[in-house]
Motif scaffolding. Structure first.
Motif, short mmCIF file in Angstrom:
data_model
loop_
_atom_site.label_atom_id
_atom_site.label_comp_id
_atom_site.label_asym_id
_atom_site.label_seq_id
_atom_site.Cartn_x
_atom_site.Cartn_y
_atom_site.Cartn_z
N GLN A 69 58.33 36.49 2.09
CA GLN A 69 57.44 37.57 1.64
C GLN A 69 56.17 37.64 2.49
O GLN A 69 55.60 38.71 2.66
N ALA A 70 55.74 36.49 3.01
CA ALA A 70 54.54 36.44 3.84
C ALA A 70 54.82 36.76 5.30
O ALA A 70 53.93 36.64 6.15
N GLY A 71 56.05 37.16 5.61
CA GLY A 71 56.38 37.58 6.97
C GLY A 71 56.80 36.46 7.90
O GLY A 71 56.86 36.66 9.12
N ILE A 72 57.12 35.30 7.35
CA ILE A 72 57.51 34.14 8.16
C ILE A 72 59.04 34.06 8.27
O ILE A 72 59.75 34.22 7.29
N GLN A 73 59.51 33.80 9.50
CA GLN A 73 60.93 33.70 9.76
C GLN A 73 61.35 32.23 9.84
O GLN A 73 60.79 31.47 10.64
N ALA A 117 48.39 33.28 1.38
CA ALA A 117 47.31 34.25 1.54
C ALA A 117 46.17 33.66 2.36
O ALA A 117 45.58 34.34 3.21
N ALA A 118 45.87 32.39 2.13
CA ALA A 118 44.82 31.73 2.91
C ALA A 118 45.22 31.57 4.36
O ALA A 118 44.38 31.62 5.26
N LEU A 119 46.51 31.38 4.62
CA LEU A 119 47.00 31.18 5.98
C LEU A 119 47.17 32.48 6.75
O LEU A 119 47.50 32.47 7.94
N ALA A 120 46.93 33.62 6.08
CA ALA A 120 47.01 34.92 6.75
C ALA A 120 45.63 35.34 7.24
O ALA A 120 44.61 34.97 6.66
N GLU A 121 45.63 36.11 8.30
CA GLU A 121 44.38 36.75 8.73
C GLU A 121 44.35 38.13 8.08
O GLU A 121 45.28 38.91 8.22
N PRO A 151 60.66 29.16 14.29
CA PRO A 151 59.96 29.60 15.50
C PRO A 151 58.46 29.33 15.38
O PRO A 151 57.87 29.50 14.30
N GLY A 152 57.87 28.90 16.49
CA GLY A 152 56.43 28.67 16.50
C GLY A 152 55.66 29.96 16.81
O GLY A 152 56.23 31.02 17.00
N ARG A 153 54.33 29.82 16.80
CA ARG A 153 53.42 30.92 17.16
C ARG A 153 53.61 32.14 16.24
O ARG A 153 53.42 33.27 16.66
N GLN A 154 53.98 31.89 14.98
CA GLN A 154 54.09 32.98 14.01
C GLN A 154 52.73 33.19 13.34
O GLN A 154 51.85 32.33 13.38
N ALA A 155 52.57 34.34 12.71
CA ALA A 155 51.35 34.65 11.99
C ALA A 155 51.70 35.08 10.57
O ALA A 155 52.57 35.93 10.36
N TYR A 156 51.05 34.46 9.60
CA TYR A 156 51.22 34.89 8.22
C TYR A 156 50.61 36.29 8.05
O TYR A 156 49.53 36.58 8.58
N GLN A 157 51.30 37.14 7.32
CA GLN A 157 50.83 38.51 7.12
C GLN A 157 50.10 38.64 5.79
O GLN A 157 50.48 38.03 4.79
N ALA A 158 49.04 39.42 5.79
CA ALA A 158 48.31 39.69 4.55
C ALA A 158 49.15 40.63 3.69
O ALA A 158 49.57 41.69 4.15
N LYS A 159 49.40 40.24 2.45
CA LYS A 159 50.30 41.00 1.57
C LYS A 159 49.75 41.05 0.15
O LYS A 159 48.77 40.37 -0.18
N ASN A 160 50.43 41.82 -0.70
CA ASN A 160 50.18 41.81 -2.14
C ASN A 160 51.33 41.07 -2.83
O ASN A 160 52.50 41.29 -2.50
#
Length: 430
Positions: free
Chosen positions: A205-209, A31-35, A222-231
Motif C-alpha cells: 500500500q505504501a508503494g514498496i515492491q 508514513a514516517a518513511l515517506a517524503e 529492490p533497493g533505492r525505493q521510496a515510500y509514497q505518501a498515502k491515506n
C-alpha cells in the motif's frame, strides 16, 4: 492499579472493536518513511501505538492529530540524528525501529521496563543487522541496545524466524531504502507467518515492491525505493476483540462486536472459527460478530502459530469446555511480555483451572461448572494475560483480584470500559 473481577452470568450489548494496534504501528511507520504528507484514519490509541508516535517524532516526523485521524509529514529515508529512543514496553516497535535506527549514526534504545521488555531477547535481529555492517552494543541480546549505523549494507541478508516474525518485518521495512538490492533468507521455521502477510500488505500500500516466495522463506527487495505518501484506514482489531468474544462465549450473552472484517489478514481472526468449533452460537456478517452464548462449550485442538495474540483468550474459553482442549505450536508465546505459557498457566491454576504445559503446547482440562476463584492473580505486566484472566474471572464462584491490571493499556485501554458496558462486574481497586 489492581482490579476485582466478580462473577458475571450474563453479558449484553454492542461495542465497536478498537482499531488494530498491528496495522496502526505499521501505517505510522511507513508514513514516517515517506517524503510528503500521509493520513492515517482511525488509528489505535494504546501504549504500543503511542510509543511509535513518540519515536517517529523523535526521528523527525511531524504529526498532527484529531479525533478521527493523524496527519504525518515523513522524514523519508533520512531520520534525524537522535541519541536516545524510548519505546516503553513495546517489543514490536523496538524491533522495527532498531532496523530504521541503523540509518542513524549512533542511537541508544533505553530500558524503561526491566521486568518485561527488558527481559526479552532480540539477538536474531542484532545478528542480522551486524551482518549488514551495523555495529551494536547490547546486554546479551537485551536492552539497553546501542546501534552505531549510518550506512547499513544490502545484498545477501539472513535472519532467523525461530523466535519472532518481527525481526523479518523490521528488515522488510529497512531494505527498500538501501542502495543495494537485497535478498533476505529466513533461517529455520518462521513463526507467525500471517503477520508477515500484514507487513507485506502495508508495504504494498505504501508503494514498496517486494517479491516474496510462497512460503515466506526468501524475499527479493529492490533497493533505492521510496515510500509514497498515502491515506490509510485502520481496520478493527481481532487480538483485543478475542477476549471480548471469549467473554461472551463463556457466559449467557447477546453481544455484538462491530468493525471486524470477515476477510481480514489478521491471523487472530481465527478466534471466530475456534469459537464456532467449540459450538458457540455465533454469526459473522457485514463486519459484525454476533455471539449469543449459553456458556456451554466443546473442547478443541488448534494450531496457534497463526493466531498468537488470540491464543490466551481461546485458552480462557477452553477452561470451561466439557472436555480436554489442546493448543499446539505456540512456543513463541514464551518470548512475549512474559512467558505466556508458564506464567499464564500458573495464574490459571490459582483460580482453580486444570491445565498442563509442554514446551510448545497448552493442554486444558475443562471445568464446565466453573472455577472456585477467590485468588489474587499476578498478571506479570502482560496485557494479553490480564484480558484472558478477566474472562476466566467472569465464571469463577468467588472474585479474582488481578494485580497491575492497568497494563491492559498497552494494547486496549478501553477494555474494562467495554466489558462494563456489556454488563461485566469489574472494579478498580485504588
Amino acid at each position: 492499579m489492581d482490579l476485582i473481577v466478580r462473577p458475571t452470568p450474563e453479558l449484553n450489548g454492542e461495542i465497536g472493536a478498537l482499531s488494530s494496534k498491528n496495522y496502526t504501528t505499521r501505517y505510522l511507520l511507513v508514513a514516517a518513511l515517506a517524503e510528503g504528507t500521509s493520513t492515517v484514519y482511525y488509528p489505535a490509541h494504546s501504549e504500543d501505538s503511542d510509543a511509535m508516535r513518540r519515536c517517529i517524532q523523535d526521528l523527525g516526523a511531524v504529526l498532527e492529530e484529531d479525533e478521527e485521524k493523524i496527519v504525518i509529514t515523513g522524514f523519508g529515508g533520512r531520520p534525524r540524528d537522535v541519541k536516545e529512543l524510548n519505546v516503553g514496553n513495546a517489543g514490536a516497535v523496538l524491533r522495527f525501529l532498531m532496523a530504521i535506527a541503523s540509518l542513524c549514526p549512533d542511537v541508544t534504545f533505553v530500558n524503561s521496563y526491566p521486568d518485561s521488555l527488558g527481559k526479552r531477547p532480540h539477538s536474531d535481529l542484532i545478528v542480522a543487522l551486524e551482518g549488514m555492517g551495523v555495529q551494536i552494543e547490547h546486554q546479551d541480546g537485551k536492552l539497553p541496545i546501542r546501534i552505531m549505523g549510518g550506512k547499513p549494507q544490502g545484498g545477501k541478508i539472513s535472519v532467523s524466524g525461530e523466535v519472532s516474525s518481527q525481526y523479518l518485518s523490521a528488515l522488510l521495512f529497512l531494505a527498500p531504502l538501501l542502495e543495494e538490492d537485497s535478498e533476505i533468507t529466513v533461517l529455520g521455521d518462521l513463526k507467525s507467518k500471517v503477520v508477515i502477510g500484514q507487513t507485506l500488505e502495508v508495504l504494498e500500500q505504501a508503494g514498496i515492491q517486494i517479491d516474496a516466495s510462497s512460503d515466506y522463506s526468501r524475499f527479493r527487495v529492490p533497493g533505492r525505493q521510496a515510500y509514497q505518501a498515502k491515506n490509510y484506514t485502520v481496520q478493527g482489531d481481532y487480538p483485543g476483540s478475542a477476549a471480548i468474544l471469549a467473554a461472551a462465549a463463556v457466559t449467557k450473552s447477546d453481544v455484538k462486536v462491530h468493525r471486524l472484517m470477515e476477510k481480514s489478514k489478521q491471523g487472530e481472526r481465527a478466534i471466530v472459527d475456534v469459537l464456532q468449533m467449540m459450538d458457540v452460537p455465533l454469526k459473522h456478517q457485514d463486519g459484525t460478530v454476533h455471539v449469543t452464548g449459553n456458556g456451554r462449550l466443546r473442547p478443541v485442538e488448534f494450531d496457534g502459530d497463526a493466531a498468537t495474540d488470540a491464543v490466551l483468550a481461546m485458552v480462557a474459553a477452553a477452561v470451561f469446555a466439557d472436555g480436554t482442549s489442546r493448543f499446539y505450536n505456540v512456543e513463541n508465546l514464551r518470548y512475549k511480555e512474559c512467558d505466556r505459557i508458564t506464567d499464564y498457566l500458573n495464574e490459571l491454576k490459582k483460580a482453580g483451572a486444570k491445565v498442563e504445559e509442554g514446551r510448545s503446547e497448552i493442554i486444558v482440562h475443562g471445568r464446565p461448572g466453573g472455577l472456585e476463584g477467590g485468588a489474587t492473580i499476578n498478571a506479570h505486566f502482560d496485557h494479553r494475560v490480564i484480558m484472558a484472566l478477566t474472562v476466566v474471572g467472569l465464571r469463577c464462584k468467588e472474585p479474582l483480584l488481578i494485580k497491575d491490571a492497568h497494563h491492559v493499556a498497552k494494547s486496549y485501554p478501553q477494555f474494562f470500559d467495554h466489558l462494563q458496558a456489556l454488563g461485566a462486574s469489574v472494579e478498580w481497586v485504588k
